[in-house]
Design a protein around this motif. Structure first.
Motif, PDB file in Angstrom:
ATOM      1  N   GLU A 383       0.838  -1.190   0.000  1.00 16.80           N
ATOM      2  CA  GLU A 383       0.000   0.000   0.000  1.00 16.80           C
ATOM      3  C   GLU A 383       0.875   1.243   0.000  1.00 16.80           C
ATOM      4  N   LEU A 384       0.294   2.365  -0.398  1.00 19.24           N
ATOM      5  CA  LEU A 384       1.009   3.628  -0.466  1.00 19.24           C
ATOM      6  C   LEU A 384       1.118   4.255   0.918  1.00 19.24           C
ATOM      7  N   VAL A 385       2.324   4.741   1.255  1.00 16.56           N
ATOM      8  CA  VAL A 385       2.577   5.316   2.576  1.00 16.56           C
ATOM      9  C   VAL A 385       3.297   6.647   2.423  1.00 16.56           C
ATOM     10  N   GLY A 386       3.248   7.448   3.462  1.00 12.54           N
ATOM     11  CA  GLY A 386       3.827   8.788   3.430  1.00 12.54           C
ATOM     12  C   GLY A 386       5.211   8.878   4.015  1.00 12.54           C
ATOM     13  N   PHE A 387       6.005   7.840   3.894  1.00 13.57           N
ATOM     14  CA  PHE A 387       7.395   7.879   4.354  1.00 13.57           C
ATOM     15  C   PHE A 387       8.255   7.115   3.362  1.00 13.57           C
ATOM     16  N   GLN A 388       9.555   7.343   3.420  1.00 14.70           N
ATOM     17  CA  GLN A 388      10.446   6.710   2.451  1.00 14.70           C
ATOM     18  C   GLN A 388      10.567   5.218   2.728  1.00 14.70           C
ATOM     19  N   THR A 389      10.502   4.426   1.673  1.00 12.32           N
ATOM     20  CA  THR A 389      10.698   2.983   1.771  1.00 12.32           C
ATOM     21  C   THR A 389      11.628   2.555   0.632  1.00 12.32           C
ATOM     22  N   ALA A 390      11.833   1.264   0.497  1.00 11.81           N
ATOM     23  CA  ALA A 390      12.694   0.746  -0.569  1.00 11.81           C
ATOM     24  C   ALA A 390      12.008   0.760  -1.928  1.00 11.81           C
ATOM     25  N   TYR A 391      10.703   1.048  -1.961  1.00 10.44           N
ATOM     26  CA  TYR A 391       9.945   0.861  -3.196  1.00 10.44           C
ATOM     27  C   TYR A 391       9.144   2.120  -3.530  1.00 10.44           C
ATOM     28  N   SER A 392       9.293   2.602  -4.776  1.00  9.61           N
ATOM     29  CA  SER A 392       8.631   3.833  -5.204  1.00  9.61           C
ATOM     30  C   SER A 392       7.498   3.531  -6.179  1.00  9.61           C
ATOM     31  N   ALA A 393       6.391   4.239  -6.009  1.00  6.66           N
ATOM     32  CA  ALA A 393       5.263   4.094  -6.928  1.00  6.66           C
ATOM     33  C   ALA A 393       5.576   4.712  -8.282  1.00  6.66           C
ATOM     34  N   LEU A 394       6.689   5.449  -8.396  1.00  9.16           N
ATOM     35  CA  LEU A 394       7.060   6.098  -9.649  1.00  9.16           C
ATOM     36  C   LEU A 394       8.119   5.321 -10.413  1.00  9.16           C
ATOM     37  N   VAL A 395       8.540   4.183  -9.867  1.00  7.12           N
ATOM     38  CA  VAL A 395       9.565   3.357 -10.514  1.00  7.12           C
ATOM     39  C   VAL A 395       8.918   2.068 -10.989  1.00  7.12           C
ATOM     40  N   GLU A 396       8.991   1.822 -12.278  1.00  9.62           N
ATOM     41  CA  GLU A 396       8.381   0.627 -12.842  1.00  9.62           C
ATOM     42  C   GLU A 396       8.999  -0.630 -12.236  1.00  9.62           C
ATOM     43  N   GLY A 397       8.147  -1.558 -11.837  1.00  9.52           N
ATOM     44  CA  GLY A 397       8.611  -2.813 -11.267  1.00  9.52           C
ATOM     45  C   GLY A 397       8.759  -2.811  -9.763  1.00  9.52           C
ATOM     46  N   ASP A 398       8.691  -1.621  -9.125  1.00  9.01           N
ATOM     47  CA  ASP A 398       8.898  -1.571  -7.675  1.00  9.01           C
ATOM     48  C   ASP A 398       7.728  -2.169  -6.905  1.00  9.01           C
ATOM     49  N   TYR A 399       6.508  -2.088  -7.441  1.00 11.61           N
ATOM     50  CA  TYR A 399       5.382  -2.695  -6.716  1.00 11.61           C
ATOM     51  C   TYR A 399       5.568  -4.209  -6.633  1.00 11.61           C
ATOM     52  N   GLU A 400       5.961  -4.815  -7.731  1.00 10.05           N
ATOM     53  CA  GLU A 400       6.199  -6.261  -7.727  1.00 10.05           C
ATOM     54  C   GLU A 400       7.320  -6.611  -6.759  1.00 10.05           C
ATOM     55  N   LYS A 401       8.375  -5.789  -6.739  1.00  9.50           N
ATOM     56  CA  LYS A 401       9.473  -6.032  -5.793  1.00  9.50           C
ATOM     57  C   LYS A 401       8.979  -5.907  -4.353  1.00  9.50           C
ATOM     58  N   CYS A 402       8.057  -4.979  -4.115  1.00  2.00           N
ATOM     59  CA  CYS A 402       7.516  -4.809  -2.763  1.00  2.00           C
ATOM     60  C   CYS A 402       6.760  -6.058  -2.330  1.00  2.00           C
ATOM     61  N   VAL A 403       5.912  -6.593  -3.218  1.00  2.00           N
ATOM     62  CA  VAL A 403       5.156  -7.806  -2.882  1.00  2.00           C
ATOM     63  C   VAL A 403       6.110  -8.979  -2.638  1.00  2.00           C
ATOM     64  N   GLU A 404       7.158  -9.054  -3.435  1.00  2.10           N
ATOM     65  CA  GLU A 404       8.149 -10.117  -3.266  1.00  2.10           C
ATOM     66  C   GLU A 404       9.099  -9.836  -2.112  1.00  2.10           C
ATOM     67  N   ASN A 405       8.987  -8.629  -1.505  1.00  4.76           N
ATOM     68  CA  ASN A 405       9.874  -8.227  -0.406  1.00  4.76           C
ATOM     69  C   ASN A 405      11.331  -8.341  -0.836  1.00  4.76           C
ATOM     70  N   PHE A 406      11.633  -7.736  -1.995  1.00  3.52           N
ATOM     71  CA  PHE A 406      12.920  -7.899  -2.662  1.00  3.52           C
ATOM     72  C   PHE A 406      14.092  -7.477  -1.775  1.00  3.52           C
ATOM     73  N   TYR A 407      13.899  -6.437  -0.975  1.00  2.00           N
ATOM     74  CA  TYR A 407      14.992  -5.947  -0.136  1.00  2.00           C
ATOM     75  C   TYR A 407      14.824  -6.336   1.333  1.00  2.00           C
ATOM     76  N   GLY A 408      13.912  -7.275   1.598  1.00  2.00           N
ATOM     77  CA  GLY A 408      13.756  -7.777   2.960  1.00  2.00           C
ATOM     78  C   GLY A 408      13.324  -6.725   3.956  1.00  2.00           C
ATOM     79  N   SER A 409      12.479  -5.792   3.532  1.00  2.00           N
ATOM     80  CA  SER A 409      12.084  -4.696   4.417  1.00  2.00           C
ATOM     81  C   SER A 409      10.822  -4.993   5.218  1.00  2.00           C
ATOM     82  N   HIS A 410      10.130  -6.111   4.930  1.00  2.00           N
ATOM     83  CA  HIS A 410       8.900  -6.452   5.652  1.00  2.00           C
ATOM     84  C   HIS A 410       9.198  -7.608   6.617  1.00  2.00           C
ATOM     85  N   ALA A 411       9.202  -7.347   7.900  1.00  3.17           N
ATOM     86  CA  ALA A 411       9.426  -8.408   8.875  1.00  3.17           C
ATOM     87  C   ALA A 411       8.255  -9.384   8.870  1.00  3.17           C
TER      88      ALA A 411
END
Length: 572
Positions: A383-411
């Motif tokens: 979901e969209l949040v108001g703070f910096q994370t590893a994944y941007s809604a303006l970068v193509e492919g970042d939503y898929e990386k977020c779901v896959e937890n590509f950078y291990g940011s979701h405990a």
């Protein structure tokens, strides 16, 4: 920040529903993991970014290849259209007028290349807006900020240090590196080397310093990494390994143009404040935030320079003075609804936007709401949040990386793999297993949640919690509701099947029918301090137990499931 885990939401009785057809399936290549079809991911992302502003933001950050950019020179016939507009409204003579005290690393050619990298800066408009006027205002606004960030700040009357008697707004770009720092010094490495998502996406390079460089004084590894991705086709390592390029190449000005075009939602991009693409929300209007130079200060440094308490502080006073001097010199009219100051504005960092429906965000993070119809209650969405994370809604492919937890940011997020198409698991209903009392026959590929009923081999079973693929007769998530289960005839150990090529020796059957092995281990001592697994206990994600000589960790809520059976346990 402590995130709310799915089990906490479950215990709070909060559930969520969604219009997205998320259908995670067990991953056949990764026990305990899940696969999701790419079309589902794309549909969810499109629905969450349906507001046209997301396309506008992404368009503003489009770039040209560096090979095209490095072919840009003053008056070149091949220069891109937005560069030609800059040459027309702000020719090299004006550049020289404002940079008589500047460091030699800043040149007009590099300025044109920095702009040429981003077609949206001084670009065209198709709705009647005056592109030349917006271009000129954008450049003058940038120089007002340059004068504060990298200016000389020398009084016009100080003849010894300012023999040309330059106005302070003519003293921009004096510094190319932060004062007191030089190449070869390792510094501004706060957070480097930590095992977090910032270092996984933008890893620091040994011995490098990420102190301020360039017209915007770019600082810290995460900003160097993010800027490098934009400049070098997604490669963060170029500037992380060689941050000096931000001082010694056209990147010293491109970093400032990049910042000028990048929204840090809920803060808008400065360009969109100037050209009025941005429409302030009601919360922003209530906080005094509207059009004008003052809002660009809030975007850059609102927490330090905006608000009543900072009305007389040197930084905003200087910045506003430089803008007003430049605006007067270049005859830029100030509209009635524009403010040069931001002392009357609430800084963005102090603005409460919770619950606002007319504010857009630009970063993805895991959606931690509980979904009763999905494995473990996990959303498998971001979901969209108001703070910096590893994944941007303006970068193509970042939503898929977020779901896959590509950078291990979701405990505590399950392993997820996105596939082009889910395997075909549709199977016809077994004709010898008809429904019982009108209750539908169990299907191995179907998801069931607590309370669902199925019939299976002459009996009716009721699901205790979420389940998929678990045979009702095996217990676990299923409880017998009515009827008598039909169990298959046991295999006769005395007459084992015979392979016509390699017969089994009937004298030595694999199982001794006289002395069966007791499947329950009478002694199960703890391993590495973890308590022994208790079949009647409730465990939540992260809990550790020992079981038959091994240690296991729960992925999510569970009770009664043996650790060595896989989900919801993983061996550690």
């Amino acid at each position: 920040m402590t995130k709310i885990t799915p089990i906490a939401l479950l215990l709070a009785g909060f559930t969520a529903t969604s219009s997205y057809a998320m259908n995670p399936q067990p991953d056949p290549e990764n026990p305990g993991g899940y696969i999701i079809e790419r079309s589902e991911i794309k549909a969810a992302e499109d629905a969450k970014t349906a507001d046209p502003m997301y396309d506008v933001w992404a368009k503003a950050l489009e770039t040209r290849p560096n090979t095209v950019v490095e072919a840009i020179y003053p008056d070149a016939a091949t220069n891109p259209d937005n560069v030609k507009r800059v040459e027309r409204v702000f020719p090299e003579t004006e550049w020289n007028f404002l940079t008589q005290m500047a460091a030699p690393e800043y040149t007009y050619t590099r300025f044109l290349r920095a702009i040429g990298k981003f077609p949206a800066f001084c670009g065209d408009y198709t709705d009647g807006r005056d592109a030349d006027k917006i271009c000129k205002t954008s450049i003058v606004t940038a120089f007002a900020h340059f004068s504060q960030e990298t200016g000389g700040h020398i009084s016009k009357d100080n003849y010894s240090d300012n023999p040309l008697a330059l106005e302070e707004w003519q003293q921009a770009l004096v510094h190319v590196r932060e004062m007191g720092w030089s190449e070869g010094q390792a510094g501004y490495t706060t957070g480097c080397g930590q095992n977090d998502w910032q270092n996984k996406r933008w890893p620091c390079s040994d011995g490098q310093g990420y102190f301020g460089r360039g017209a915007k004084q770019l600082s810290y590894h995460f900003n160097y990494g993010a800027f490098s991705e934009v400049m070098f086709d997604g490669d963060a390592t170029v500037l992380l390994n060689d941050p000096g390029l931000v001082a010694d190449s056209w990147l010293n000005l491109a970093s400032a143009i990049w910042f000028f075009l990048t929204p840090q939602a809920p803060k808008p991009a400065m360009l969109h404040v100037i050209d009025r693409t941005w429409k302030p929300s009601q919360r922003e209007l209530d906080a005094g935030i509207t059009y004008g130079f003052g809002t660009t200060i809030n975007v850059i440094n609102g927490g330090i320079e905006c608000g009543e308490q900072n009305k007389d502080k040197g930084q905003p006073v200087n910045r506003i003075r430089y803008w007003e001097g430049l605006a007067e010199h270049y005859e830029i009219a100030i509209a009635a609804d524009e403010k040069n100051t931001c002392w009357q504005q609430t800084p963005y960092g102090s603005l409460n936007l919770n619950g606002a429906t007319d504010v857009l965000y630009t970063n993805w993070d895991a959606n931690w709401k509980y979904y009763s119809d999905r494995p473990g209650g996990v959303s498998f969405e971001c979901e969209l949040v108001g703070f910096q994370t590893a994944y941007s809604a303006l970068v193509e492919g970042d939503y898929e990386k977020c779901v896959e937890n590509f950078y291990g940011s979701h405990a505590n997020w399950p392993d997820v793999r996105v596939v082009d198409k889910l395997p075909d698991t549709d199977k016809p209903v077994d004709p010898v297993d008809p429904p019982v009392d009108g209750v539908a026959t169990w299907e191995s590929n179907k998801v069931y949640v607590g309370g669902d009923k199925v019939s299976y081999q002459g009996a009716v079973y009721k699901a205790k919690w979420w389940t998929q693929g678990d045979n009702p007769a095996s217990g676990g998530p299923w409880a017998l509701e009515s009827g008598t289960p039909v169990t298959p005839d046991p295999v006769d150990p005395v007459e084992p099947p015979v392979d016509p090529v390699d017969p089994v020796d009937p004298v030595e059957p694999p199982i001794d029918p006289v002395e069966p092995v007791d499947p329950v281990e009478p002694v199960d001592p703890p391993v590495t301090g973890s308590p022994a697994w208790d079949a009647s206990a409730i465990y939540v994600g992260g809990d550790k137990v020992s079981y038959q000589g091994s240690e296991y960790q729960a992925k999510w809520w569970t009770t009664g499931n043996k650790p060595d059976a896989g989900d919801p346990w993983k061996q550690i």
